[in-house]
Structures are given as C-alpha cells and as structure tokens.
Design a protein around this motif. Structure first.
Motif, mmCIF file in Angstrom:
data_model
loop_
_atom_site.group_PDB
_atom_site.id
_atom_site.type_symbol
_atom_site.label_atom_id
_atom_site.label_comp_id
_atom_site.label_asym_id
_atom_site.label_seq_id
_atom_site.Cartn_x
_atom_site.Cartn_y
_atom_site.Cartn_z
ATOM 1 N N GLU A 1 11.587 -17.779 1.700
ATOM 2 C CA GLU A 1 10.806 -16.539 1.689
ATOM 3 C C GLU A 1 9.395 -16.743 2.242
ATOM 4 N N LYS A 2 8.745 -17.859 1.885
ATOM 5 C CA LYS A 2 7.412 -18.151 2.442
ATOM 6 C C LYS A 2 7.492 -18.326 3.954
ATOM 7 N N ALA A 3 8.529 -19.009 4.406
ATOM 8 C CA ALA A 3 8.703 -19.202 5.844
ATOM 9 C C ALA A 3 8.923 -17.867 6.553
ATOM 10 N N LEU A 4 9.744 -16.995 5.963
ATOM 11 C CA LEU A 4 9.980 -15.676 6.555
ATOM 12 C C LEU A 4 8.718 -14.821 6.531
ATOM 13 N N ASP A 5 7.931 -14.916 5.464
ATOM 14 C CA ASP A 5 6.665 -14.189 5.413
ATOM 15 C C ASP A 5 5.759 -14.597 6.566
ATOM 16 N N PHE A 6 5.735 -15.892 6.880
ATOM 17 C CA PHE A 6 4.901 -16.389 7.969
ATOM 18 C C PHE A 6 5.476 -15.979 9.329
#
Length: 163
Positions: free
Chosen positions: A23-28
């Motif tokens: 999720e953090k990677a997708l947010d970025f």
C-alpha cells in the motif's frame, strides 16, 4: 570472439521491485507519481503502468513483507528511471512531488537529459527524467557522446510551465 549485438529496436520492458508494504508503494507510485494500477493480486503484488500498458513496474511483497530497506552500499538496483516525453512533463511532476512534500535526493543536467532523483518508501532509487533531442546531445570533436553531470536549473525547468 564474436559478440552478439542486441537489436537497436530493443527496449527495457519493465522492472519488478520487492517492497516491504504494498500500500505504501502504491501510494508513492500511483498517488504521487501518477502511475495507473493495472492489476492487483491480493495484498502481495500489483502491476502499474503509464498509458494503459500491462505494466511498467511490478511491485511485490513475496519475499520482502515488512523488511527494512537494503543497505545503500550493497549490490542491487541503483534506480528505476521513468522517461517523461517532454521537459514540461518533467516540470509538472517536479511541481507535484514538491507540493506533496516528498523529498528529492538530487537534481542533475546530464547534457543528454535532465533528471530528478528521489527514493521510494523502501529506499529504491527513482530517476524522473526527459531526454533532449538527439541532435542536442553533447559530443566531442570526433562525434563521441560526452555526457556530464551538472546542476539542474530548477527555476528554468519550472518556467516551462508558463509557456
């Protein structure tokens, strides 16, 4: 010894990154950089792209869920480079990332290109760049390419947004 030469039309198709938190990677990559989510496999993997391609970047947590970033001095990926079509497009992404308050790690003029550098949430390097037209690339008296690294004029880059 005869060396094989790869066809000149060959392109690098995609990169697949191990990440600690999908999720953090997708947010970025999607939320800040604007890539499009093409397909998600539960909470373990996702494929993202620009322009509807099946994927330019794969993200997965199969072996890396919850892991800390790899040490900078270890072998591995230096950065993923994302090529923007125009200088104005590069200026727009610079402005967007800056407005998000996401930190850059550097900026450079390489003669052949202008580049912005940052790290994703897992410490993977990311280069955002555009290529100058080939006829503007720096060469020596023999016509050999002479790339360099100089400071990027961010004010001049941003000025392209006003034209």
């Amino acid at each position: 010894m005869d060396f094989y030469q790869i066809p000149s039309e060959t392109r690098i198709g995609h990169v697949h990154l191990k990440v600690s938190n999908l999720e953090k990677a997708l947010d970025f990559y999607c939320g800040i950089l604007g890539l499009e989510l093409m397909q998600k496999f539960g909470k373990q993997a996702a494929f993202i792209s620009a322009g509807g391609y099946h994927h330019h970047i794969g993200l997965n947590t199969w072996e890396s869920l919850g892991s800390p970033p790899a040490p900078k001095h270890y072998p591995g990926l230096f950065h993923t480079a994302i090529l923007y079509p125009t200088r104005k497009d590069l200026a727009q992404i610079f402005k967007k990332v800056h407005e998000h308050g996401y930190p850059f790690t550097g900026y450079a003029d390489h003669g052949v290109s202008e580049a912005l550098y940052l790290d994703d949430p897992d410490g993977n390097g990311v280069e955002l760049y555009w290529d100058r037209p080939r006829n503007e690339w720096p060469t020596d008296e023999n016509g050999e390419l002479t790339m360099y690294t100089r400071a990027l004029d961010l004010n001049d880059l941003l000025a392209t947004l006003n034209h």
